[in-house]
Scaffold this motif. Structure first.
Motif, PDB file in Angstrom:
ATOM      1  N   GLN A 161       0.780  -1.181   0.221  1.00 27.19           N
ATOM      2  CA  GLN A 161       0.104   0.128   0.101  1.00 27.19           C
ATOM      3  C   GLN A 161       0.861   1.136   0.111  1.00 27.19           C
ATOM      4  OE1 GLN A 161      -2.640   0.089   3.279  1.00 27.19           O
ATOM      5  NE2 GLN A 161      -3.394   2.192   2.760  1.00 27.19           N
ATOM      6  N   PRO A 162       0.913   2.107  -1.073  1.00 28.94           N
ATOM      7  CA  PRO A 162       1.652   3.461  -1.160  1.00 28.94           C
ATOM      8  C   PRO A 162       1.111   4.157   0.108  1.00 28.94           C
ATOM      9  CG  PRO A 162      -0.163   3.258  -2.686  1.00 28.94           C
ATOM     10  CD  PRO A 162      -0.108   2.115  -2.174  1.00 28.94           C
ATOM     11  N   VAL A 163       2.216   4.804   0.465  1.00 24.84           N
ATOM     12  CA  VAL A 163       1.746   5.862   1.876  1.00 24.84           C
ATOM     13  C   VAL A 163       2.017   7.283   0.942  1.00 24.84           C
ATOM     14  CG1 VAL A 163       2.907   6.860   3.883  1.00 24.84           C
ATOM     15  CG2 VAL A 163       3.387   4.367   3.159  1.00 24.84           C
ATOM     16  N   LYS A 164       0.748   7.844   1.403  1.00 19.21           N
ATOM     17  CA  LYS A 164       0.780   9.337   0.690  1.00 19.21           C
ATOM     18  C   LYS A 164       1.536  10.113   1.564  1.00 19.21           C
ATOM     19  CE  LYS A 164      -4.091   8.691  -0.259  1.00 19.21           C
ATOM     20  NZ  LYS A 164      -5.573   8.746  -0.125  1.00 19.21           N
ATOM     21  N   SER A 165       2.021  11.456   1.037  1.00 19.59           N
ATOM     22  CA  SER A 165       2.917  12.003   1.599  1.00 19.59           C
ATOM     23  C   SER A 165       2.182  13.116   2.764  1.00 19.59           C
ATOM     24  CB  SER A 165       3.490  13.222   0.335  1.00 19.59           C
ATOM     25  OG  SER A 165       2.229  13.866  -0.254  1.00 19.59           O
TER      26      SER A 165
END
Length: 164
Positions: free
Chosen positions: A77-81
Motif C-alpha cells: 500500500q503506497p504511503v501518501k505524503s
C-alpha cells in the motif's frame, strides 16, 4: 508414507530448513544473535518468511516457498505524503511529524504461538519496522497437546456403552 525400498525419500523440510537458514549451531547470549537468540539456535519459519518478505527477498527463497502448503499473497500500500508546515500541516517539532516506521500486517490463519510473536517483536527491533499481527487464535504447547488428545469418554449410557 514410507519410501519404497532402495529409493531415497526427499522431505521438503530439509530444503526449506536450509534455504531459510533456520538453525545456528552456536548462539552468543551476550550478543543476542538475531532471531536465533529467541529460540536458542532455531529461528521460527514464520518469522524468517516475514523477514524475507519485508526485505524484498521473495525471489531468493521462491523454490522453498513453493514447497510449503498454501499460497503467497503480497500487497503493498503506497504511503501518501504528509502535509508540511507550509501546506498547513503540523510543526516540525511535534511528535506526529517524526518519521514513522514502516508497518507490515502479518496474518496467521490457524493460530500463532507466543514464541512466534516474540520472534516478530525481535525482528521489528532489528529491522526498525512495526509488525501488526492478526490471528485466528493464540496457541501454546498445552493447547496443541489438548487438541490432539481424544475426547475422554464419560458417563455410561443405560445400555452399558460409553457416551462421549
Amino acid at each position: 508414507v514410507l519410501p519404497d525400498e532402495g529409493r531415497r525419500y526427499n522431505c521438503p523440510w530439509t530444503n526449506v530448513r536450509r534455504r531459510f537458514d533456520l538453525y545456528k549451531d552456536e548462539v552468543d547470549a551476550k550478543k543476542q544473535d538475531g532471531l536465533f537468540y529467541v529460540f536458542g539456535g532455531y529461528s521460527p519459519l514464520s518469522a524468517r518468511i516475514v523477514e524475507y518478505a519485508t526485505n524484498g527477498n521473495w525471489l531468493k527463497v521462491k523454490d522453498a516457498l513453493d514447497q510449503l502448503p498454501g499460497g503467497v499473497v503480497e500487497t503493498t500500500q503506497p504511503v501518501k505524503s504528509r502535509p508540511t508546515v507550509e501546506d498547513g500541516g503540523r510543526r516540525s517539532g511535534s511528535s506526529e511529524s517524526k518519521k514513522k516506521l514502516p508497518t507490515s500486517l502479518v496474518v496467521f490463519v490457524g493460530g500463532v504461538t507466543y514464541a512466534e510473536i516474540s520472534a516478530l517483536r525481535k525482528l521489528g527491533k532489528m529491522k526498525n519496522r512495526n509488525y501488526i499481527i492478526a490471528t485466528s487464535h493464540f496457541t501454546n504447547g498445552n493447547k496443541l497437546i489438548n487438541a490432539l488428545k481424544e475426547p475422554l469418554m464419560t458417563k455410561p449410557r443405560a445400555g452399558g456403552s460409553l457416551r462421549k
